[in-house]
Design a protein around this motif. Structure first.
Motif, mmCIF file in Angstrom:
data_model
loop_
_atom_site.group_PDB
_atom_site.id
_atom_site.type_symbol
_atom_site.label_atom_id
_atom_site.label_comp_id
_atom_site.label_asym_id
_atom_site.label_seq_id
_atom_site.Cartn_x
_atom_site.Cartn_y
_atom_site.Cartn_z
ATOM 1 N N ILE A 161 -32.289 -44.531 3.124
ATOM 2 C CA ILE A 161 -31.090 -43.768 2.768
ATOM 3 C C ILE A 161 -30.111 -43.716 3.942
ATOM 4 N N ARG A 162 -30.592 -43.427 5.130
ATOM 5 C CA ARG A 162 -29.685 -43.245 6.276
ATOM 6 C C ARG A 162 -28.763 -44.440 6.459
ATOM 7 N N GLU A 163 -29.307 -45.632 6.313
ATOM 8 C CA GLU A 163 -28.533 -46.855 6.538
ATOM 9 C C GLU A 163 -27.556 -47.136 5.397
ATOM 10 N N ASN A 164 -27.747 -46.479 4.272
ATOM 11 C CA ASN A 164 -26.882 -46.734 3.117
ATOM 12 C C ASN A 164 -25.986 -45.551 2.761
ATOM 13 N N LEU A 165 -25.988 -44.572 3.631
ATOM 14 C CA LEU A 165 -25.250 -43.340 3.361
ATOM 15 C C LEU A 165 -23.857 -43.422 3.966
ATOM 16 N N MET A 166 -22.835 -43.321 3.137
ATOM 17 C CA MET A 166 -21.475 -43.348 3.656
ATOM 18 C C MET A 166 -20.976 -41.944 3.978
ATOM 19 N N ASP A 167 -21.254 -40.996 3.123
ATOM 20 C CA ASP A 167 -20.885 -39.613 3.424
ATOM 21 C C ASP A 167 -21.658 -38.660 2.535
ATOM 22 N N VAL A 168 -21.612 -37.389 2.899
ATOM 23 C CA VAL A 168 -22.315 -36.338 2.169
ATOM 24 C C VAL A 168 -21.417 -35.106 2.126
ATOM 25 N N ARG A 169 -21.433 -34.404 1.014
ATOM 26 C CA ARG A 169 -20.863 -33.063 0.957
ATOM 27 C C ARG A 169 -21.979 -32.067 0.739
ATOM 28 N N ALA A 170 -21.873 -30.915 1.359
ATOM 29 C CA ALA A 170 -22.927 -29.908 1.221
ATOM 30 C C ALA A 170 -22.324 -28.520 1.217
ATOM 31 N N VAL A 171 -23.065 -27.600 0.629
ATOM 32 C CA VAL A 171 -22.675 -26.196 0.613
ATOM 33 C C VAL A 171 -23.518 -25.477 1.670
ATOM 34 N N LEU A 172 -22.847 -24.702 2.510
ATOM 35 C CA LEU A 172 -23.549 -24.031 3.603
ATOM 36 C C LEU A 172 -23.973 -22.611 3.217
ATOM 37 N N MET A 173 -25.036 -22.145 3.874
ATOM 38 C CA MET A 173 -25.421 -20.740 3.753
ATOM 39 C C MET A 173 -24.496 -19.888 4.611
ATOM 40 N N HIS A 174 -23.961 -20.495 5.675
ATOM 41 C CA HIS A 174 -23.119 -19.745 6.604
ATOM 42 C C HIS A 174 -22.094 -20.686 7.210
ATOM 43 N N ALA A 176 -21.122 -18.618 4.016
ATOM 44 C CA ALA A 176 -21.786 -18.721 2.712
ATOM 45 C C ALA A 176 -20.886 -19.339 1.653
ATOM 46 N N GLY A 177 -21.392 -20.431 1.053
ATOM 47 C CA GLY A 177 -20.670 -21.070 -0.043
ATOM 48 C C GLY A 177 -19.613 -22.049 0.413
ATOM 49 N N GLU A 178 -19.448 -22.190 1.720
ATOM 50 C CA GLU A 178 -18.423 -23.132 2.201
ATOM 51 C C GLU A 178 -18.908 -24.575 2.017
ATOM 52 N N CYS A 179 -17.973 -25.446 1.584
ATOM 53 C CA CYS A 179 -18.307 -26.847 1.358
ATOM 54 C C CYS A 179 -17.881 -27.675 2.565
ATOM 55 N N VAL A 180 -18.778 -28.466 3.126
ATOM 56 C CA VAL A 180 -18.454 -29.303 4.291
ATOM 57 C C VAL A 180 -18.733 -30.774 3.987
ATOM 58 N N GLY A 181 -18.347 -31.631 4.944
ATOM 59 C CA GLY A 181 -18.561 -33.068 4.785
ATOM 60 C C GLY A 181 -17.389 -33.700 4.059
ATOM 61 N N SER A 182 -17.604 -34.904 3.550
ATOM 62 C CA SER A 182 -16.508 -35.598 2.874
ATOM 63 C C SER A 182 -17.045 -36.488 1.775
ATOM 64 N N ALA A 183 -16.134 -37.108 1.042
ATOM 65 C CA ALA A 183 -16.514 -38.019 -0.037
ATOM 66 C C ALA A 183 -15.528 -39.176 -0.039
ATOM 67 N N ALA A 205 -32.693 -28.079 5.534
ATOM 68 C CA ALA A 205 -32.737 -26.871 6.370
ATOM 69 C C ALA A 205 -31.362 -26.422 6.823
ATOM 70 N N LEU A 206 -30.364 -27.318 6.744
ATOM 71 C CA LEU A 206 -29.048 -26.986 7.294
ATOM 72 C C LEU A 206 -27.990 -26.723 6.221
ATOM 73 N N GLY A 207 -28.287 -27.068 4.985
ATOM 74 C CA GLY A 207 -27.299 -26.851 3.932
ATOM 75 C C GLY A 207 -27.800 -27.446 2.633
ATOM 76 N N VAL A 208 -27.088 -27.139 1.537
ATOM 77 C CA VAL A 208 -27.489 -27.628 0.216
ATOM 78 C C VAL A 208 -26.588 -28.804 -0.157
ATOM 79 N N ILE A 209 -27.164 -29.980 -0.221
ATOM 80 C CA ILE A 209 -26.397 -31.199 -0.492
ATOM 81 C C ILE A 209 -25.846 -31.162 -1.917
ATOM 82 N N SER A 210 -24.550 -31.388 -2.061
ATOM 83 C CA SER A 210 -23.944 -31.325 -3.399
ATOM 84 C C SER A 210 -23.515 -32.689 -3.927
ATOM 85 N N ARG A 211 -23.071 -33.574 -3.054
ATOM 86 C CA ARG A 211 -22.773 -34.934 -3.500
ATOM 87 C C ARG A 211 -22.750 -35.891 -2.312
#
Lengths: 466, 466
Positions: A161-174, A176-183, A205-211
């Motif tokens: 996965i790491r080698e094929n991952l272009m970007d990730v968006r995730a929702v943070l706990m703190h 709270a509810g903030e969306c980070v990363g890009s698409a 452990a660092l956030g909830v991956i959304s896309r």
């Protein structure tokens, strides 16, 4: 159920609707299981139906200070997605986070929400002649695959996965509810810290991956597969080097299988014939493949046959079967289940440098035989990546203390003596958390802790290590 | 020079010896230059001769609270390795950190100290039929390549540094002189935070890279290269998709070259003939290659010729030249220098999604022509990765303010309107630090800051952003 929990459930149901909140025992049960270990118990299962609902759910869980465990398809093998048995956690399932599943054939990528499965992606990608070439026994969600940095059987060619991952968006706990990363779907972007790389392989452990956006590859148009019988694992290492030298980028799998693992398949899978007259000491499953279709000069089956014939004549191989790829892969994919059917399982997911693989395997076999002479060592794995699933069948009445000592001994051997990994591809969760403590340097743990304190200071994402 | 600096220099000379401390103006000068921008001035150049000496040097610099700039081969284009002009920084050169350069053919990797260059690695790897397939105009050190996550022209096939990095060891500023990371050479190791991934692409802001293990690949045994003339960039995108569909994993380069960039080569490189009778609006350099030698059925040159012929007949190409790869690559590798020779250069290192590339290029050309009608737009780059070096030749008397507005406008277009990157592969340094501030989300900057505070709280690693 206490009043407070009832009120909280009502809060979630108001926003997420009935399919978004499961509270009945039968409804919750599939989310309380674990693929390999004991299950747990959840207050309720929350199933937000979009990235926006996911963000709201995380924010609300944080405001209410509720403990949670994030779950994709729950196919992981270290318990990181299973609720604890105490019944205090809320399961946050990403299975309904399915906003987008969009293949971009020009950018050769897929933009995909966390809740889609690997098979969903590959069904849509196939229509464009493309594939996400991660080959696994299970069918996990994309979010889970990123969190555990899934590898699988074709990493030797395509990376994980790491080698094929272009970007990730995730929702943070703190916060709270903030969306980070890009698409954005960029192949090159050297502008500092990468959320994708931070979130990949940190077990949620660092956030909830959304896309995420993942690279796709052209579908293979021809392949040749062989199951090769060998006298020992040393011979396998030599063949691996020769095969890579002669077939280069065409080598798409190089899997190692012990004789005992093959026997387990022969014994427990009536529909999966193992084609050897006598069971070899060791076998390898080799695949070479190309996106160039047959009829343009490249004939991988003929090349592989020719290569095998020369090796047979030279006495390097005991036997070799070239068959329909699906037949031979069925053997490989049946091993895990077959070994489990043999009795009580003690499983390891190890990796070492390929140049120390044979030596390590010998040492590990010695250690196991010394401690538990009756153990059946049914190892198999991704030899081309230095990976070995050292799965053992042990007497059913073996005491837990002995198993613990065995685990410690094998892990110490792998990590301290052979500079290997105690978790090659399964990641870290409750079931191997103590080894994270044992084998991770204090400074690395401190750094991970400082990141955790920044992004999830209340440690609400409870099951994940860091 | 003040007495304190003299005493400090003596401290370093005691441990590092004469070759380890340069103080004379002529000795320092090569370390004070910048590949593209104005140079700076250093108190002295420290050149530890091993990882142990590097650790001691970092510790001592930290204890003395001296500001430093880490430098590999100083081939970077954003000024991150150049000392500031105020003469207060010490250059810490890793060029003599050359403890180990060891190819492991069985593990198909190289274990290498930070101070070796890309060419050193490839000289040693070639003896084993292996290659580190990062293709660049420059010859940087391995440490610098990791810090900037180098990409280059063959990323489309092999990935960049990140995808080929197995592990990294680095010396920290805090705890001062402590060595972190590993040198295990594992292909799979899913056990939490990865120092390799944290240190890759963070421009040396978090620690001083001392060594690494990188994957190697089998050397290509055949390749076919073509320079193709096209009517416009839209045609190039169509060809890219077709080529990838038909040649799959064999596609190892897909470079875009504007007509103006070709003209610059024709004008300034007498020894590099551009083979077109009339200069095309746009050209692409295509390479397909394989580790399978000729004579086994696969004939990439014939396949490429055949493919080009069909496209010619269909009217998709204006012209196509198949020549010795070295001849055609010389054109590509001469562009940067040739454009620079045309006059005053304003350079951009941008990337967008491949599916928006043509549209972005058109928009960028419009923006530039509107603002500076006399500018020559000599763009080129790694089209297969969505990369575009939008290099402009502008009037020599153009005022700085206009150039600043131009920069802002082009960067805003790339990042805000086209979801692209303002630094595709050159990284972030003093020369584009303001854009890091502009385009990085506050939360990402905060997270980077918290990492920085953990690993370099005095911000001694001064030039690097984060």
């Amino acid at each position: 159920m206490i009043d407070e929990a009832v009120r909280q459930i009502e809060t979630f149901r108001c926003r997420l609707g009935d399919p978004g909140v499961l509270t009945g025992a039968a409804d919750k049960e599939p989310y309380e299981r674990s693929a390999r270990h004991a299950g747990g118990s959840a207050v309720a299962v929350l199933r937000p139906g979009s990235e926006a609902e996911l963000a709201w759910t995380v924010k609300t869980l944080s405001e209410l200070q509720l403990p949670l465990v994030v779950q994709g398809a729950a196919t992981g093998l270290v318990g990181a997605a299973t609720p604890t048995p105490d019944g205090r956690q809320w399961v946050l399932s990403t299975q309904r986070v399915r906003d987008v599943l969009e293949v971009d054939p020009v950018n050769r990528c897929v933009r995909v929400s966390a809740g889609f499965r690997l098979s969903d992606v590959n069904r849509v990608a196939a229509a464009h002649g493309l594939v996400l070439p991660i080959d696994l026994g299970a069918d996990p969600t994309i979010g889970g695959m990123i969190a555990t940095n899934t590898g699988g059987a074709r990493l030797i060619r395509y990376g994980g996965i790491r080698e094929n991952l272009m970007d990730v968006r995730a929702v943070l706990m703190h916060p709270a509810g903030e969306c980070v990363g890009s698409a954005k779907g960029l192949r090159k972007d050297n502008t500092g810290l990468s959320w994708a790389q931070l979130l990949c392989g940190t077990f949620g452990a660092l956030g909830v991956i959304s896309r995420a956006t993942l690279k796709l590859h052209p579908v293979q148009q021809q392949s040749a597969t062989a199951l090769i019988a060998l006298s020992d694992v040393h011979a396998a290492i030599g063949l691996m080097c020769e095969l890579e030298r002669e077939f280069g980028e065409m080598v798409s799998a190089f899997e190692g299988i012990s004789g005992a693992a093959l026997e387990a398949v022969a014994l427990h899978q009536r529909n999966v014939p193992v084609p050897f007259a006598t069971m070899p000491a060791y076998a390898i499953l080799v695949e070479v493949s190309s996106a160039i279709p047959p009829g343009q000069g490249l004939d991988l089956e003929a090349m592989l046959m020719n290569w095998l014939e020369k090796r047979m004549v030279a006495g390097e191989l005991a036997d070799a079967i070239v068959d329909k790829p699906a037949q031979l892969w069925r053997i490989r994919h049946s091993i895990s289940e077959s070994v489990q059917a043999c009795g009580r399982l003690v499983a390891f997911d190890l990796a070492v440098s390929r140049s120390r693989f044979a030596e390590f395997r010998e040492a590990a076999v010695h250690v196991v035989q010394d401690m538990i002479p009756s153990a059946r060592i049914c190892d198999f794995g991704h030899l081309g990546d230095g990976g070995i699933h050292l799965n053992l069948v042990v007497p059913s009445d073996l005491d837990t203390a002995t198993i613990e000592v065995l685990r410690d001994t094998v892990y110490d051997l792998a990590v301290f003596q052979f500079e290997g990994s105690y978790s090659a591809e399964h990641g870290v969760g409750p079931y191997n958390a103590s080894y994270y403590e044992r084998f991770t340097s204090p400074l690395t743990r401190e750094l991970a802790h400082s990141l955790k304190m920044f992004l999830d200071p209340r440690r609400a994402l409870g099951n994940a290590q860091l």
